[in-house]
Write a protein that holds these residues in place. Structure first.
Motif, PDB file in Angstrom:
ATOM      1  N   THR A 595       1.050  -1.132   0.547  1.00  0.00           N
ATOM      2  CA  THR A 595      -0.441   0.379   0.117  1.00  0.00           C
ATOM      3  C   THR A 595       0.703   1.410  -0.350  1.00  0.00           C
ATOM      4  O   THR A 595       0.524   2.303  -0.830  1.00  0.00           O
ATOM      5  N   ALA A 596       1.908   0.997   0.691  1.00  0.00           N
ATOM      6  CA  ALA A 596       3.097   2.498   0.848  1.00  0.00           C
ATOM      7  C   ALA A 596       3.452   2.943  -0.224  1.00  0.00           C
ATOM      8  O   ALA A 596       3.575   3.978  -0.670  1.00  0.00           O
ATOM      9  N   VAL A 597       3.904   1.630  -0.515  1.00  0.00           N
ATOM     10  CA  VAL A 597       4.784   2.211  -2.492  1.00  0.00           C
ATOM     11  C   VAL A 597       3.488   2.311  -3.089  1.00  0.00           C
ATOM     12  O   VAL A 597       3.921   3.002  -4.373  1.00  0.00           O
ATOM     13  N   ARG A 598       1.897   1.615  -3.385  1.00  0.00           N
ATOM     14  CA  ARG A 598       1.117   2.478  -4.647  1.00  0.00           C
ATOM     15  C   ARG A 598       1.667   4.011  -4.112  1.00  0.00           C
ATOM     16  O   ARG A 598       0.883   4.742  -4.972  1.00  0.00           O
ATOM     17  N   ALA A 600       3.152   5.877  -2.939  1.00  0.00           N
ATOM     18  CA  ALA A 600       4.420   6.818  -3.049  1.00  0.00           C
ATOM     19  C   ALA A 600       4.126   6.758  -5.273  1.00  0.00           C
ATOM     20  O   ALA A 600       4.586   7.738  -5.429  1.00  0.00           O
ATOM     21  N   ALA A 601       4.017   5.923  -5.161  1.00  0.00           N
ATOM     22  CA  ALA A 601       4.085   5.678  -7.104  1.00  0.00           C
ATOM     23  C   ALA A 601       3.171   6.505  -7.472  1.00  0.00           C
ATOM     24  O   ALA A 601       2.951   7.188  -8.649  1.00  0.00           O
ATOM     25  N   LYS A 602       1.853   7.027  -6.811  1.00  0.00           N
ATOM     26  CA  LYS A 602       0.596   7.615  -7.239  1.00  0.00           C
ATOM     27  C   LYS A 602       1.023   9.725  -7.235  1.00  0.00           C
ATOM     28  O   LYS A 602       0.556   9.890  -7.603  1.00  0.00           O
ATOM     29  N   GLU A 603       1.758   9.314  -6.450  1.00  0.00           N
ATOM     30  CA  GLU A 603       2.413  10.658  -6.160  1.00  0.00           C
ATOM     31  C   GLU A 603       3.270  11.247  -6.351  1.00  0.00           C
ATOM     32  O   GLU A 603       3.497  12.958  -7.013  1.00  0.00           O
ATOM     33  N   LYS A 604       4.477   9.899  -7.403  1.00  0.00           N
ATOM     34  CA  LYS A 604       5.745  10.725  -8.253  1.00  0.00           C
ATOM     35  C   LYS A 604       5.198  10.164  -9.409  1.00  0.00           C
ATOM     36  O   LYS A 604       5.960   8.776  -9.302  1.00  0.00           O
ATOM     37  N   LYS A 605       4.367  10.220 -10.078  1.00  0.00           N
ATOM     38  CA  LYS A 605       4.390  10.083 -11.105  1.00  0.00           C
ATOM     39  C   LYS A 605       4.798   9.122 -12.066  1.00  0.00           C
ATOM     40  O   LYS A 605       5.109   8.219 -12.878  1.00  0.00           O
ATOM     41  N   ASP A 606       6.134   9.990 -12.109  1.00  0.00           N
ATOM     42  CA  ASP A 606       7.876   8.890 -12.784  1.00  0.00           C
ATOM     43  C   ASP A 606       7.688   7.647 -12.279  1.00  0.00           C
ATOM     44  O   ASP A 606       9.172   6.703 -12.558  1.00  0.00           O
ATOM     45  N   GLU A 609       8.279   2.091 -12.075  1.00  0.00           N
ATOM     46  CA  GLU A 609       8.540   0.925 -11.538  1.00  0.00           C
ATOM     47  C   GLU A 609       8.046   0.767 -10.526  1.00  0.00           C
ATOM     48  O   GLU A 609       7.881  -0.917 -10.134  1.00  0.00           O
ATOM     49  N   PHE A 610       7.671   1.466  -9.814  1.00  0.00           N
ATOM     50  CA  PHE A 610       6.803   1.081  -8.619  1.00  0.00           C
ATOM     51  C   PHE A 610       5.633   0.065  -8.712  1.00  0.00           C
ATOM     52  O   PHE A 610       4.975  -0.812  -7.969  1.00  0.00           O
ATOM     53  N   TYR A 611       4.489   1.145  -9.639  1.00  0.00           N
ATOM     54  CA  TYR A 611       3.709  -0.094  -9.846  1.00  0.00           C
ATOM     55  C   TYR A 611       3.729  -1.415 -10.605  1.00  0.00           C
ATOM     56  O   TYR A 611       3.155  -2.541 -10.398  1.00  0.00           O
ATOM     57  N   THR A 612       4.592  -1.348 -11.051  1.00  0.00           N
ATOM     58  CA  THR A 612       5.601  -2.768 -11.763  1.00  0.00           C
ATOM     59  C   THR A 612       5.804  -3.164 -10.659  1.00  0.00           C
ATOM     60  O   THR A 612       5.672  -5.265 -10.873  1.00  0.00           O
ATOM     61  N   LEU A 613       6.533  -3.101  -9.895  1.00  0.00           N
ATOM     62  CA  LEU A 613       6.740  -4.026  -8.733  1.00  0.00           C
ATOM     63  C   LEU A 613       5.537  -4.208  -7.656  1.00  0.00           C
ATOM     64  O   LEU A 613       5.769  -5.324  -7.450  1.00  0.00           O
ATOM     65  N   SER A 614       4.810  -3.587  -7.419  1.00  0.00           N
ATOM     66  CA  SER A 614       3.678  -4.096  -6.740  1.00  0.00           C
ATOM     67  C   SER A 614       2.362  -4.915  -7.815  1.00  0.00           C
ATOM     68  O   SER A 614       2.164  -5.991  -6.782  1.00  0.00           O
ATOM     69  N   ASP A 615       2.821  -4.624  -9.220  1.00  0.00           N
ATOM     70  CA  ASP A 615       2.476  -6.162  -9.474  1.00  0.00           C
ATOM     71  C   ASP A 615       3.088  -7.357  -9.254  1.00  0.00           C
ATOM     72  O   ASP A 615       2.519  -8.232  -9.668  1.00  0.00           O
ATOM     73  N   GLN A 616       4.533  -6.767  -8.879  1.00  0.00           N
ATOM     74  CA  GLN A 616       5.000  -8.566  -9.228  1.00  0.00           C
ATOM     75  C   GLN A 616       4.754  -8.812  -8.136  1.00  0.00           C
ATOM     76  O   GLN A 616       4.960 -10.348  -7.502  1.00  0.00           O
ATOM     77  N   LEU A 617       5.342  -8.493  -7.117  1.00  0.00           N
ATOM     78  CA  LEU A 617       4.149  -8.998  -5.553  1.00  0.00           C
ATOM     79  C   LEU A 617       3.200  -9.620  -5.490  1.00  0.00           C
ATOM     80  O   LEU A 617       2.894 -10.253  -5.047  1.00  0.00           O
TER      81      LEU A 617
END
Length: 763
Positions: A595-598, A600-606, A609-617
């Motif tokens: 949830t924290a990674v997601r 962070a990804a939402k706040e920093k659009k660039d 890779e956080f989304y990718t890591l999240s999907d891998q998890l």
């Protein structure tokens, strides 16, 4: 549920001996919902027509046996009936004889023909020529159906589809025929030609196979498909019958029944066969032939289907409607000794004899697919009542509705024939069962191969989500004190539960209305979800009561195993501790991290890779049978069926990949257009004029008097050239400004296009 009647049914007598709990069932003996009353208390004697085991079981079988399994469970586990359930296996039948004989002749042919000689070439060509000839005849017949003004729209649609597929088959057959040559691979061409060649061999040599061999190979053939059918039923979660009967084990009982029917004056012997005398039966007081479909008497096609694929019109009978109780065996068929000579049972008498021995003079319920009403079940009724001298052999006849695939009847010829094993390779038994539960059991079921399980999956997810939320609330309540006094929201939810319990009972009393019962359960879940959203202190014990009731009904429907107090069952470890109990602490930590990674990804659009890591998890956890739940205030994860979850994730990934591909393709097209425009802007006025007008302009960008061929330039052309020069000068100025900002514009575009082309190719 019923076709337009032409001839009325006879009067039905309602039984009075057993308990009447208010259950109503749709009875094919009346085409009405009749109150269900067994002959004795709550004991129900039930006979269900089993399969003719000549080929693999298909989705139509699943529709039939799952539907009645659901009804059986409702009657036993919800209403408390004691059911004696008898199912037969038809292992003596024309289709089994033909299938076994063709396979045998084909294998013998292979053994005796080791080379592709002239004899084999001729046989192969003849077989395919006959197949093509037969296909053309079928097309002609179907075209007649199309052109008949009496043909219904559905039948015309089916005929059109079948003609299209037959034409495709004929093209393929002609291609195979044309390819047959002395250079063909023997093994390959024989296997490709198995069906067509075995048909030819059977027409030539089928009658030469001895009865001893026929007994052996028909037994082997039926044993194979019986085992496959029973395995399929277990895989679907269909309860086993109390008694499984096989025709081959009831030959003495069948002969005894035929003998008694002859003695009672309702059957006669003719040239070694025995036929039921429909006219004599119908003339007797208190007897009626074709109680289920009296309007179908005289339908030659239905009659022939009932007599079997080996039926011959060249028989001596008193009436064209008389059907075979015992068939004199022809050469190339299995035989049993009888008072009328060597022969074998007719199809209809088989069920009557097996039911009579195990269930007695009167059946409470007889069931099967609606295509069996006439002549099979009508003939069963007639011969059983002729045997017992009774007027009502069956009190309730239940028939499951047809199954249509993509709007058309299921048929091998239409290439929409789906085996049970094929459907189980795509969907779980739970999904298939719920799909059938969502349909009235006695109506036509429409199965769509595209988006088939969307509604099913949505319902399963909704139930699973609710169960997991209740589990979470109960788990958390162990660690902190919860206010247990009820408020208005709690009382309202409880009242809704009580109302739903009664409504579900009424739905099931009304002809086993499972679609309505499931709608009520879904409504209860929605009510609970709303309660969870609005209540500041949701009561775990109240929610548990809802979950237990919902689980009880789902268990009755066969969707839940008995291991859990509520919710769907999950795997346990070797120690017997539930997997979810072991994993919960770890999952809490992991989901918080995710949830924290997601966020962070939402706040920093660039940070894509956080989304990718999240999907891998998400996928890694899914492989443990755990589903991550996003944006839910109560539930962060839930335990689900691992295989189904991975399929869902694969489908999401597929849609993402398709969307990503479209984005890349759109970007590639746009950048190519941009590069073309940039290159166009970089052209000098002279280059543009030369390509468009075949004119070489002067160094000062003025228009000459003649073109490069010495031909004089007209005033009209000169004006057009001047306009092009002016426009191109403006574009030159634009590109110069752009290049000041992006000196490597052309190179960058070319590099990006090259990379995009590679990505699109890989995708």
């Amino acid at each position: 549920m019923t076709e337009k009647k032409k001839k009325p049914q006879p009067q039905w007598t309602a039984p009075t001996g057993g308990e009447n709990i208010g259950l109503k069932v749709y009875n094919s003996l009346t085409y009405l919902k009749n109150e269900f009353v067994p002959n004795q208390g709550r004991l129900v004697k039930w006979y269900i027509c089993g399969p003719t085991v000549y080929d693999s079981s298909h989705l139509g079988h699943a529709r039939n046996y799952l539907s009645f399994d659901i009804i059986r469970r409702i009657m036993e586990e919800y209403f408390g009936y004691q059911i004696f359930w008898v199912m037969n296996i038809t292992d003596v039948d024309d289709k089994i004889i033909v299938g076994a004989r063709r396979n045998y002749l084909f294998e013998e042919y292979i053994k005796s023909h080791k080379e592709l000689n002239e004899v084999v070439l001729k046989d192969l060509k003849t077989a395919w020529e006959l197949f093509i000839e037969s296909g053309k005849a079928k097309i002609t017949k179907l075209q007649g159906v199309q052109n008949d003004p009496k043909t219904t729209a559905t039948k015309k649609l089916e005929a059109t589809a079948e003609i299209k597929l037959l034409n495709e088959k004929l093209l393929s057959a002609q291609s195979t025929l044309d390819s047959i040559s002395p250079n063909s691979n023997l093994e390959t061409i024989l296997q490709e030609s198995k069906d067509t060649l075995s048909t030819l061999l059977d027409s030539r040599s089928g009658s030469t196979v001895s009865s001893e061999i026929m007994l052996k190979i028909t037994s082997e053939h039926s044993n194979k498909y019986e085992k496959e059918f029973l395995d399929d039923m277990r895989a679907l979660g269909v309860k086993a019958p109390d008694v499984l009967t096989r025709v081959s084990e009831f030959i003495p009982e069948i002969i005894e029944m035929v003998t008694k029917i002859i003695e009672n004056g309702f059957a006669y012997e003719s040239h070694g066969s025995v036929y039921f005398d429909t006219v004599s039966f119908a003339k007797r007081d208190n007897h009626f032939y074709a109680k289920l479909e009296p309007w179908s008497v005289g339908d030659e096609k239905l009659f022939q289907d009932g007599e079997g694929v080996l039926y011959s019109k060249d028989v001596e009978k008193r009436s064209s409607n008389d059907f075979a109780l015992w068939k004199k065996s022809k050469p190339g068929e299995p035989v049993w000794q009888s008072p009328w000579g060597l022969g074998r049972p007719g199809w209809h008498i088989e069920c009557s004899a097996m039911a009579a021995k195990l269930l007695g003079k009167v059946l409470d319920v007889h069931s099967g697919g609606e295509d069996l009403r006439f002549p099979h079940h009508d003939n069963e009724i007639a011969q059983s009542e002729a045997y017992f001298g009774s007027t009502q052999w069956v009190n309730y006849f239940l028939h499951a509705g047809h199954l249509n695939i993509d709007g058309l009847k299921m048929s091998k010829s239409l290439k929409n024939f789906i085996t049970i094993r094929e459907i189980l390779s795509k969907f779980s038994a739970k999904q298939i069962r719920l799909l059938f539960l969502l349909q009235p059991w006695d109506s036509v079921m429409h199965y769509q191969r595209v988006n088939t399980m969307d509604t099913v999956n949505a319902k399963l997810r909704a139930f699973e989500s609710f169960f997991q939320k209740v589990s979470t609330i109960l788990r958390e309540s162990k660690n902190e004190k919860i206010v247990e006094s009820w408020n208005g929201l709690d009382i309202d939810l409880h009242d809704y539960l009580l109302s739903t319990e009664e409504s579900v009972r009424q739905a099931l009393l009304d002809n086993f209305n499972t679609p309505e019962a499931l709608r009520l359960l879904s409504s209860l879940v929605n009510k609970a979800q709303s309660y969870l959203t609005t209540s500041s202190s949701p009561k775990g014990l109240l929610l548990k009561k809802l979950a237990i009731f919902i689980t009880k009904i789902l268990k009755v429907f066969g969707l839940v195993e008995e291991t859990n107090e509520f919710g769907f069952s999950h795997e346990t470890s070797i120690s017997g501790v539930a997997t979810e109990d072991i994993l919960k602490p770890y999952l809490d930590a992991i989901t918080k991290f995710r949830t924290a990674v997601r966020q962070a990804a939402k706040e920093k659009k660039d940070f894509e890779e956080f989304y990718t890591l999240s999907d891998q998890l998400r996928r890694s956890i899914a492989e443990q049978g755990v589903k991550i739940v996003d944006d839910d205030p109560v539930l962060s994860y839930s335990f689900v069926n691992k295989e189904q979850l991975l399929k869902e994730i694969d489908e999401v990934d597929k849609r993402k990949a398709e969307k990503f591909l479209k984005q890349k393709q759109s970007r590639l097209v746009a950048q190519k257009k941009k590069l073309d425009l940039v290159k166009k802007k970089l052209l000098t006025p002279a280059q543009v004029v030369r390509s468009k007008f075949n004119v070489e302009i002067n160094p000062d960008n003025t228009v000459p008097s003649v073109d490069i061929n010495g031909k004089e330039i007209t005033k009209g052309v000169a004006k057009k050239v001047e306009k092009v020069i002016t426009d191109q000068k403006r574009l030159n100025e634009q590109i110069q400004e752009e290049l000041k900002k992006e000196p490597n514009l052309v190179l960058d575009l070319e590099r990006e296009i090259s990379l995009l082309e590679q990505e699109v190719k890989l995708l």
